[in-house]
Design a protein around this motif. Structure first.
Motif, mmCIF file in Angstrom:
data_model
loop_
_atom_site.group_PDB
_atom_site.id
_atom_site.type_symbol
_atom_site.label_atom_id
_atom_site.label_comp_id
_atom_site.label_asym_id
_atom_site.label_seq_id
_atom_site.Cartn_x
_atom_site.Cartn_y
_atom_site.Cartn_z
ATOM 1 N N TYR A 144 -1.639 6.671 -2.558
ATOM 2 C CA TYR A 144 -0.984 5.154 -1.473
ATOM 3 C C TYR A 144 -0.898 5.817 -0.352
ATOM 4 C CZ TYR A 144 -0.144 2.368 -6.195
ATOM 5 O OH TYR A 144 -0.789 1.634 -7.527
ATOM 6 N N ASP A 145 -1.081 5.627 0.414
ATOM 7 C CA ASP A 145 -0.767 5.666 1.674
ATOM 8 C C ASP A 145 -0.255 4.568 2.379
ATOM 9 O OD1 ASP A 145 -0.811 6.196 4.039
ATOM 10 O OD2 ASP A 145 -3.598 6.477 4.717
ATOM 11 N N THR A 146 1.339 4.753 2.506
ATOM 12 C CA THR A 146 1.877 3.480 3.160
ATOM 13 C C THR A 146 1.608 2.533 4.585
ATOM 14 O OG1 THR A 146 3.717 5.475 3.758
ATOM 15 C CG2 THR A 146 4.335 4.495 1.354
ATOM 16 N N ASN A 147 1.499 4.532 5.297
ATOM 17 C CA ASN A 147 0.153 3.548 6.304
ATOM 18 C C ASN A 147 -0.805 2.280 6.408
ATOM 19 O OD1 ASN A 147 2.207 4.948 7.836
ATOM 20 N ND2 ASN A 147 0.488 7.023 7.756
ATOM 21 N N ASN A 148 -0.934 2.639 5.729
ATOM 22 C CA ASN A 148 -2.504 1.343 5.029
ATOM 23 C C ASN A 148 -1.593 -0.073 4.454
ATOM 24 O OD1 ASN A 148 -4.692 0.189 3.934
ATOM 25 N ND2 ASN A 148 -6.028 1.418 3.357
ATOM 26 N N PRO A 149 -1.944 -0.562 4.893
ATOM 27 C CA PRO A 149 -1.457 -2.068 4.363
ATOM 28 C C PRO A 149 -1.862 -2.538 3.128
ATOM 29 C CG PRO A 149 -1.939 -2.514 7.181
ATOM 30 C CD PRO A 149 -2.348 -1.268 6.475
ATOM 31 N N SER A 150 -2.716 -1.998 2.503
ATOM 32 C CA SER A 150 -2.999 -2.927 1.236
ATOM 33 C C SER A 150 -2.141 -2.238 0.345
ATOM 34 C CB SER A 150 -4.969 -2.845 1.096
ATOM 35 O OG SER A 150 -5.283 -3.213 -0.042
ATOM 36 N N ASP A 151 -2.350 -0.482 0.625
ATOM 37 C CA ASP A 151 -1.526 0.321 -0.239
ATOM 38 C C ASP A 151 -0.029 -0.272 -0.104
ATOM 39 O OD1 ASP A 151 -3.846 1.348 -1.069
ATOM 40 O OD2 ASP A 151 -3.480 3.315 0.327
ATOM 41 N N LYS A 152 0.854 -0.567 0.694
ATOM 42 C CA LYS A 152 1.920 -0.665 1.402
ATOM 43 C C LYS A 152 2.404 -2.117 0.465
ATOM 44 C CE LYS A 152 5.533 -0.769 4.701
ATOM 45 N NZ LYS A 152 6.280 -1.477 3.893
ATOM 46 N N ALA A 153 1.130 -3.196 0.533
ATOM 47 C CA ALA A 153 1.592 -4.083 -0.458
ATOM 48 C C ALA A 153 1.513 -4.070 -2.163
ATOM 49 C CB ALA A 153 0.442 -5.355 0.004
ATOM 50 N N LYS A 154 0.588 -3.046 -2.093
ATOM 51 C CA LYS A 154 0.500 -2.574 -3.585
ATOM 52 C C LYS A 154 2.469 -2.087 -4.375
ATOM 53 C CE LYS A 154 -4.152 -2.476 -4.331
ATOM 54 N NZ LYS A 154 -5.716 -1.364 -4.294
ATOM 55 N N LEU A 155 2.605 -1.227 -3.328
ATOM 56 C CA LEU A 155 3.858 -0.346 -3.651
ATOM 57 C C LEU A 155 4.836 -1.363 -3.817
ATOM 58 C CD1 LEU A 155 3.518 3.298 -1.771
ATOM 59 C CD2 LEU A 155 3.976 2.654 -4.204
ATOM 60 N N ASP A 156 4.444 -1.842 -2.572
ATOM 61 C CA ASP A 156 6.428 -3.042 -2.706
ATOM 62 C C ASP A 156 5.812 -3.964 -4.119
ATOM 63 O OD1 ASP A 156 6.957 -2.413 -0.488
ATOM 64 O OD2 ASP A 156 5.508 -3.544 0.923
ATOM 65 N N PHE A 157 4.334 -4.346 -4.461
ATOM 66 C CA PHE A 157 4.876 -5.453 -5.546
ATOM 67 C C PHE A 157 5.381 -4.311 -6.860
ATOM 68 C CE2 PHE A 157 2.387 -7.862 -9.283
ATOM 69 C CZ PHE A 157 2.682 -9.078 -8.516
ATOM 70 N N LEU A 158 4.694 -3.314 -6.589
ATOM 71 C CA LEU A 158 5.186 -2.448 -7.877
ATOM 72 C C LEU A 158 6.862 -1.898 -8.355
ATOM 73 C CD1 LEU A 158 4.678 -0.632 -9.912
ATOM 74 C CD2 LEU A 158 4.072 1.311 -8.369
ATOM 75 N N LYS A 159 7.121 -1.544 -6.439
ATOM 76 C CA LYS A 159 8.963 -2.313 -6.587
ATOM 77 C C LYS A 159 9.333 -3.140 -6.528
ATOM 78 C CE LYS A 159 8.753 1.346 -2.950
ATOM 79 N NZ LYS A 159 9.077 1.413 -1.664
#
Length: 587
Positions: free
Chosen positions: A65-80
């Motif tokens: 995941y790249d937290t600067n990438n909106p798509s990856d950040k959305a996936k991480l936020d959903f996981l959290k």
């Protein structure tokens, strides 16, 4: 691999929604209707193993995941978000749930048929949920994802059979390890998913009882048995008291009334014999009452047959989705009794609009339930939940309703209207008798409110465990006790309604039809109040969507319970009134 769910959210999700490792080469197994309704979506597992071949730290995949990438950040936020809400994995091996066993108070061990995707330590350093079991999770404001699992497969060798060995248990220990980066920092973030598998021979667990270690470890099992037995003894005692009072009082009344031969004695008549010319007068809104009774009969037979099959073991937790599938199929096939009862009663009430009656029987109550369910389904669709029913399944349910249930309802109504009306033991006077002023206790509303207390008292303990199984995702398996409580509920509803009906007839109030239906049907109001109390005191559900879903589904259950208990009360009183006025000599 099943979908994921949480006790803090009504919204289940598919396994792939959290961007875990997935298996794309194998075909996805199909689910039955009950599994679809409960949101169970089975995915092929990427965790592979062969019997008696241990695996140590086998890599499945790595998610970057790249937290600067909106798509990856959305996936991480959903996981959290999933870790904050304590979402749980549900895996199966050989139809056995993979359980996470851990120690609880008093040295007991609890085996949960699921394990969390991760956990969270608050800014104050307080570990939440699964973080409590590991002292290494001590960093403040930190998420720990369980990306490694140690799986232990227990088996025993089967002699003199070609099977070789049978799986008797599967246990898992989730761990968080080898995560590249601190989850509070920005930049590239890697999560490797790994697993280890070990095989242990266990000669003490028989294959037929391999579910026992899960069921026996459930919390409050002993309390549940004691509470249910205590409740049954109390309810049986109260039911016996009510039956004894009724039999003694009625026996004296009937003996006294049958001995009255002179005019002077007849003039001294009082109580329920005075209203013999009005007791079978058609009720107001007879159309609606007959429709409710038709739908209630359909629900009653469906519940009885479903619980009977569950007691025989056909609908055990191992047979996933079977309980709901059986209930839905039975409801569809029981349109004929619904149409027959509604038509027969409506004809006995003197109704002539038979087309309206059969249409309302086929569409009113099922339509209200379907409309509520459809709105809930739209919310689930909007939230991307796995519990959202696919469009094809929705069409299939509508086809079952319109193409099977509705025609069967019409057939039942045809035979109901064709048959002669119900003969009453006494004639109905042309001029209605004036009802005297009633005391507070014999007025309609206080009697209806009091009537639902005793039936609710015999079910509220079972109700707690049923709600736990639905909303807290606990396994329910005590169908024998549930069937016993069902029978006692029927008896208690009947006796409480008959007792109050007798008091009202003695007070010369002959409007018993709607009152008998509402007296036992008021149990559903207590059920609704208890469900609200359960929501605020026992559940940890958060979020507007989950709250709306909880109360939306609760309203469906309350309506079904209202029709079910109301029908029991009406037919009990109908039998009682018919019997007493056919036994007594009426001039």
């Amino acid at each position: 691999i099943f979908g994921l769910d949480s006790v803090e959210s009504v919204l289940p999700y598919e396994y792939t929604a959290f961007d875990f490792c997935s298996e794309k080469t194998m075909k996805r197994p199909s689910e039955n209707l009950g599994q679809v309704l409960f949101g169970e979506r089975i995915e092929p597992s990427p965790y592979k193993f062969e019997f008696k071949k241990p695996v140590v730290c086998q890599k499945v995949c790595t998610r970057t995941y790249d937290t600067n990438n909106p798509s990856d950040k959305a996936k991480l936020d959903f996981l959290k978000k999933g870790m904050l809400l304590n979402y749980q994995h549900h895996w199966i091996v050989d139809n056995m749930p993979v359980t996470w066993c851990y120690d609880v108070e008093d040295g007991q061990k609890f085996c949960n048929p699921g394990f969390p995707i991760g956990c969270y330590v608050t800014e104050a350093g307080r570990p939440k949920d699964a973080c409590v079991v590991n002292s290494n999770f001590n960093e403040k404001d930190a998420f720990y994802i369980f990306n490694h699992v140690d799986i232990t497969i227990y088996y025993h060798i089967v002699e003199h059979e070609q099977l070789g060995a049978r799986l008797v248990a599967a246990k898992i220990e989730p761990k968080s390890q080898n995560v590249d980066n601190d989850n509070k920092h920005t930049g590239v973030f890697n999560i490797p998913y790994t697993y280890s598998i070990n095989f242990v021979e266990d000669k003490n667990i028989r294959w037929a009882s391999r579910w026992d270690y899960i069921l026996e470890s459930m919390p409050h099992t002993n309390i549940q048995w004691f509470s249910i037995m205590n409740s049954l003894v109390i309810v049986l005692f109260l039911s016996g008291m009510v039956a004894m009072i009724m039999l003694r009082t009625l026996h004296k009344d009937i003996a006294r009334y049958n001995q009255m031969d002179s005019v002077e004695d007849a003039q001294e008549e009082f109580g329920w014999k005075l209203v013999h010319g009005d007791v079978f007068r058609p009720p107001r809104k007879g159309m609606l009452l007959s429709v409710f009774l038709g739908s209630g009969t359909q629900i009653f037979i469906m519940t009885f047959v479903t619980l009977f099959f569950a007691c025989l073991g056909f609908l055990s937790p191992a047979n996933r989705g079977a309980l709901m599938t059986c209930a839905v199929v039975l409801w569809v096939l029981l349109g004929t009794p619904a149409g027959y009862v509604a038509a027969r009663l409506y004809k006995s009430f003197g109704g002539e609009k038979w087309k309206t009656n059969v249409l309302l029987t086929a569409f009113l109550c099922p339509g209200v339930v379907f409309a509520d369910f459809f709105v809930m389904n739209l919310i689930l669709w909007g939230e991307g939940s796995s519990a959202a029913m696919p469009f094809g399944t929705l069409v299939a349910i509508l086809a079952l309703w319109f193409c099977i249930s509705v025609p069967l309802t019409f057939i039942g109504a045809y035979f109901g209207f064709k048959k002669a009306g119900i003969e009453h033991p006494v004639r109905t006077n042309q001029i209605p008798r004036q009802i005297p002023e009633q005391s507070f206790y014999t007025k309609p509303f206080p009697g209806i409110v009091m009537g639902g207390i005793l039936p609710f008292g015999c079910i509220f303990i079972q109700l707690f465990f049923i709600l736990n199984s639905i909303w807290s995702h606990q396994m329910y398996y005590m169908f024998g006790f549930l069937f016993l409580v069902f029978i006692i509920l029927v008896i208690t509803c009947s006796e409480a309604t008959i007792l109050l009906c007798y008091f009202h007839l003695c007070a010369e109030d002959y409007h018993w039809q709607w009152r008998s239906f509402l007296t036992s049907g008021f149990t559903a109001v207590y059920f609704l109040v208890y469900a609200i109390h359960y929501f605020f005191s026992k559940l940890q559900i958060t979020g507007l969507a989950s709250t709306i879903l909880y109360f939306g589904y609760t309203m469906i259950m309350a309506l079904i319970f209202f029709l079910f208990t109301g029908t029991i009360g009406f037919f009990a009183c109908f039998w009682f009134v018919t019997k007493i006025y056919s036994v007594v000599k009426v001039d």
